[in-house]
Enzyme design. Structure first.
Site: not given
Ligand code: B12
Ligand code: SF4
Length: 350
Positions: A132, A246
């Site tokens: 994380d 989901c």
């Molecule tokens: C900051 C953070 C948050 C933030 C922002 C979340 C977010 N979606 O960005 C907040 C506080 C909101 C959050 C919430 C949660 N988090 Co969090 N979080 C993080 C953290 C530390 C960084 C994520 C990050 O860099 N975000 C920035 C965005 C840009 O990146 P991303 O979401 O990771 O990925 C992006 C790309 O994959 C891209 N992408 C991929 N495919 C596609 C396709 C298209 C078409 C497009 C346009 C983009 C795209 O878009 C994604 C989302 O924007 C990670 C750990 C880590 N170091 O990665 C944990 C992590 C993602 N979190 C986790 C968890 C468990 C949660 C929660 C479920 C906790 C809860 N129950 O409250 C929620 C889920 C909310 C959600 N729907 O995401 C887990 C996820 C596990 C999993 N199975 O996915 C992680 C990996 C922590 C861990 N080590 O387990 N989190």
């Molecule tokens: S759109 Fe994808 S992530 Fe969202 S509830 Fe449906 S299957 Fe799950």
């Protein structure tokens, strides 16, 4: 019958499973259009107060800046949902929290995994493991490593296990065989987008964290925006709504793996956090909060944050018996808590 000798990659994955992880896969340690997407996300202001993400953005985009000479990323998954339905308890805590902090439990396992690598490779191995908190986009690499696909709710979903699992990543200079990415199985479904009470998804696959209840209740130190408070309903710490709806998280699809090391038991919520009452949370003094949150991920919200959240939940509860304890906070010295308490009193009065 002869068996083929195991490859290094197979031995590395075997080590990951023996160390306690449920999923293991390998991705190249290179940037991709998915990691570059972070720039866009930051530019749109979706990180809110989480400045730490932008500060090390270039490392997040290119993992070789985190570990020079990195060739492979071993992505690891650990299922945390103990299989219990969430209880609407007055003050609802996300499923991942309420037990021993997963960072502490899993980083131990990551270190054990890293310690085993040199013997498998028969050489010194450079590695850097995170749960994380490292400057690594864990979901992007775990998706590339075949652990699942990034759903429209932005969570990583495994077709067999759903999305209630944590991720860890180990960057290494070992040249391993890469896995194939899992295709996107969301199809025409949009259950998560429609169910989010704060409209936190401006478009599928993109989360505006500043509207996400997980952010407002855990990460943000500011006041919870007034226009989002009612939508918080009973959610006091984190939120699971976009995962609960989901279809890939429906129970019959999800076996909970064996847990020989008892890690899931440790992470499962402690009794006091399974069904906490709003009055109990609002009545915690600093010392009681310290005791109740010791070694849990709940600490992240801090004392003031948890009380702030509980005041919003109280305001949404319709429970007039909470008025005296809410009034106490309205008369207290902390301006953020006092303002949330006044809001809650007005809601309870109406
Ligand atoms: C900051 C953070 C948050 C933030 C922002 C979340 C977010 N979606 O960005 C907040 C506080 C909101 C959050 C919430 C949660 N988090 Co969090 N979080 C993080 C953290 C530390 C960084 C994520 C990050 O860099 N975000 C920035 C965005 C840009 O990146 P991303 O979401 O990771 O990925 C992006 C790309 O994959 C891209 N992408 C991929 N495919 C596609 C396709 C298209 C078409 C497009 C346009 C983009 C795209 O878009 C994604 C989302 O924007 C990670 C750990 C880590 N170091 O990665 C944990 C992590 C993602 N979190 C986790 C968890 C468990 C949660 C929660 C479920 C906790 C809860 N129950 O409250 C929620 C889920 C909310 C959600 N729907 O995401 C887990 C996820 C596990 C999993 N199975 O996915 C992680 C990996 C922590 C861990 N080590 O387990 N989190
Ligand atoms: S759109 Fe994808 S992530 Fe969202 S509830 Fe449906 S299957 Fe799950």
């Amino acid at each position: 019958m002869t068996t083929e000798p195991e490859t290094l990659t197979e031995r590395v994955k075997g080590l990951a499973l023996a160390t306690g992880f449920d999923l293991a896969g390998v991705a190249p340690a290179t940037p991709s259009d998915r990691t570059v997407f972070l720039r866009d996300w930051l530019a749109r202001g979706f990180a809110g107060e989480m400045d730490y993400i932008g500060r090390r953005a270039e490392e997040r985009i290119d993992p070789r800046r985190v570990l020079e000479g990195a060739r492979s990323i071993v992505a690891l998954g650990f299922v945390y949902d103990p299989g219990e339905r969430s209880v609407s308890a007055g003050f609802q805590v996300a499923r991942y929290a309420g037990g021993d902090d997963y960072h502490d439990v899993l980083i131990d396992r990551v270190r054990a995994f890293e310690a085993g690598l040199p013997a498998l490779a028969d050489r010194e191995v450079r590695s850097r493991g995170y749960v994380d908190t490292g400057p690594v986009l864990e979901r992007v690499h775990a998706a590339a490593a075949g652990l699942g696909w990034v759903g429209k709710n932005t969570c990583l979903i495994n077709p067999r296990l759903g999305s209630y699992f944590f991720l860890a990543v180990v960057l290494t200079d070992l040249q391993l065989d890469f896995d194939a990415a899992e295709p996107d199985h969301c199809g025409s479904c949009r259950a998560c987008l429609d169910a989010c009470p704060t409209d936190a998804f401006p478009e599928p696959y993109v989360l505006d964290a500043t509207r996400c209840i997980s952010y407002t209740t855990i990460e943000s130190r500011d006041a919870i925006p007034e226009e989002l408070r009612t939508a918080h309903a009973d959610r006091g710490f984190g939120c699971d709504i976009c995962q609960e709806v989901c279809p890939w998280n429906q129970r019959e699809r999800r076996p909970i793996p064996e847990d020989p090391l008892g890690l899931r038991r440790r992470i499962a919520p402690r009794p006091e956090w399974k069904a906490p009452s709003i009055a109990w949370v609002l009545g915690l003094d600093l010392e009681a909060w310290q005791r109740a949150t010791r070694r849990t991920a709940l600490r992240r919200a801090r004392y003031q944050g948890l009380l702030r959240n509980a005041l919003v939940v109280a305001g949404n509860s319709g429970d007039a018996s909470l008025v005296p304890i809410v009034r106490k906070h309205a008369e207290g010295e902390d301006p953020v808590l006092a303002e949330h308490a006044r809001w809650a009193l007005a809601r309870l009065a109406s």
